[in-house]
Design an enzyme around this catalytic site. Structure first.
Site: not given
Lengths: 339, 339
Positions: A304-305
């Site tokens: 993610g991120e």
């Protein structure tokens, strides 16, 4: 999308010094960028990844391995430039915009975080709704505001990103409800669950759906009952970017949940979306199919991120530069294909 | 490879602020880079794509749609910066080194091309050998010389590339012979053949193998009988880079043929190779399997020049930067996974 710009882009692709179609997906991406930007030769220079953080009451059900305090700790890590998304963003020349959509713990007051906190974490979806309908709308509007502010600063393409301990659980719930697939097919190991923990997570998600009975066709209902503040924020970023004609590269599983919400609210937003990568989470392919999007890279990421979105941004930028900078057969004095 | 450096890199990956393994192939690539460079934290700064050009006598059999004059025309395009590889190389910050390995036509004398011309195109492999054994060795040695000169200038990673009208034909022949697969399974449409043209191309390749009877285990024999000067040059670049401990990103189908020759001559060279992308040419997957390499990206490219290698270089560089620049749990004050 601007069909005239797309036709001009496609025509130009065919006279560049290469066999027609030889650049495969790069050609396809450049043509859609032309349609989104309304320019025969799209321009990608200013880039941002918007990383939205939120916490999840469902962590009380022990669906993950990391403590909730990691969410604010990682927000600080983003601000200081030490996380994976910071490194990849530096590599592609994009800025990272960190947004507090609903972190449970405290953050220092003076750090460079956009504060859009709706509440200190969602409710536990295994026992009731994640948030009120008003909070769901607030989270989407916050995402729209954030992306609008960034577009006003200059932004040719934007990537979505997330941080939130426990957020694969609401994302899998959203995926199951909106795709119609069974929970066990869309639920993965997140940050690394054992077989036993995975079975428990599936039961928690099934319970969350049974308790809340979200209406699959109603994006606000799904978001408020089984969503998350960062998921709503991501949906808002997508809707806001699409409304302003800015291409948006969707990251992995949590961003995909945001994209499903955005698409339920405005199906035409899909035309402005690219899928940065295919995540290891098994539900992500189901999301991709539901959205009709083909991932740009597959690097077995599950972080993610915005890390997968960043690679998609880089390749989209490259595709636009190829369309702009390659010589045509005529310019280069290269003979064309014999008929 | 340096096992100690690899262990140190793997240990560091596990303490960076992300769940273990969450960066998937980026982690795996960074660890192998560590082993190749003999550094716990590999460094990728100076980058080059070496694009080797050569012509092929087999074009007399009408295996493609473009006239042979396109090879020198494209060499000029490379030198002037107008080809796809130039644009992508600018995007990733790599230099392009253009090498004349065996172009048939004339090139202006004063252009920035490394002149290693073995001959003005190969023989027609449908009727006899592509080149003599001495020429095969000369082409490989030329590739080694080119990469050595570039390494002496400063080179942390290198990509291979090709240009040569007709060169999917010898590449498919090499693929069939060295993988043991039938010709129809490894032969593709190159720059865009019709069904009928594809069937003709398959027959020409079958004839080339029947006429020349290359010894699949002998890289020099295969190269001299059914290869090409740029394919030999690419094999040399791979062998030279491996010998100097420089990671080499192999491009598509023609570079894959060079990699098969290199591997036959020095099987350990494989440890220094990355596969930049998976080409649309059907034989490329068979080459990848034979080499035991997994492509880094799949963008449906079928252009060569080093375009797919360039994306692999970019992602390899990113993986090294992540290992170098991400904060550890300790540095960032982020809590680790509960046991």
């Amino acid at each position: 999308l601007d069909k005239t710009a797309m036709e001009k882009a496609a025509t130009r692709q065919d006279i560049l010094t290469k066999p027609q179609g030889a650049l495969g997906r790069l050609e396809e991406i450049s043509i859609r960028l032309a349609g989104i930007q309304g320019k025969a030769i799209p321009v990608i220079k200013t880039k941002a990844v918007i990383t939205m953080a939120g916490d999840h009451g469902v962590v009380a059900e022990k669906v993950g391995n990391y403590p909730q305090e990691v969410t604010p700790q990682m927000v600080l890590n983003f601000v200081r430039g030490g996380a994976a998304i910071n490194v990849i963003a530096r590599q592609i020349g994009a800025r990272v915009v960190v947004v507090n959509m609903g972190v449970a713990g405290d953050l220092p007051a003076d750090i460079r975080v956009v504060d859009k906190r709706v509440a200190r974490g969602t409710g536990n979806i295994a026992r009731g709704p994640a948030m009120t309908e008003a909070q769901a709308i607030q989270s989407i509007e916050a995402g729209i505001e954030v992306v609008n502010a960034e577009i006003d600063k200059g932004l040719d393409i934007v990537g979505t990103g997330d941080m939130g301990i426990g957020n694969t659980t609401p994302s899998a719930a959203i995926c199951a409800v909106m795709s119609g697939q069974s929970v066990d097919k869309v639920t993965g190991r997140g940050t690394g669950l054992s077989d036993e923990q995975l079975q428990h997570k599936i039961k928690v998600i099934e319970k969350a759906i049974a308790v809340n009975k979200p209406d699959a066709k109603n994006g606000i209902d799904v978001l408020s009952k089984i969503g998350g503040f960062e998921i709503g924020g991501i949906a808002g970023v997508i809707l806001g970017a699409a409304a302003r004609g800015v291409p948006v590269v969707v990251d992995g599983f949590i961003s995909g949940a945001g994209a499903l919400i955005a698409e339920a609210l405005a199906p035409q937003a899909r035309e402005y979306m690219f899928l940065g990568h295919l995540s290891v989470e098994p539900g992500h392919r189901i999301m991709a199919d539901k959205l009709g999007l083909k991932p740009i890279v597959t690097l077995d990421l599950r972080l993610g991120e915005g890390t997968g979105a960043a690679f998609g941004i880089f390749i989209a930028e490259t595709s636009a530069r190829i369309l702009a900078e390659m010589a045509t057969f005529g310019e280069a004095g290269v003979s064309e294909k014999a008929e």
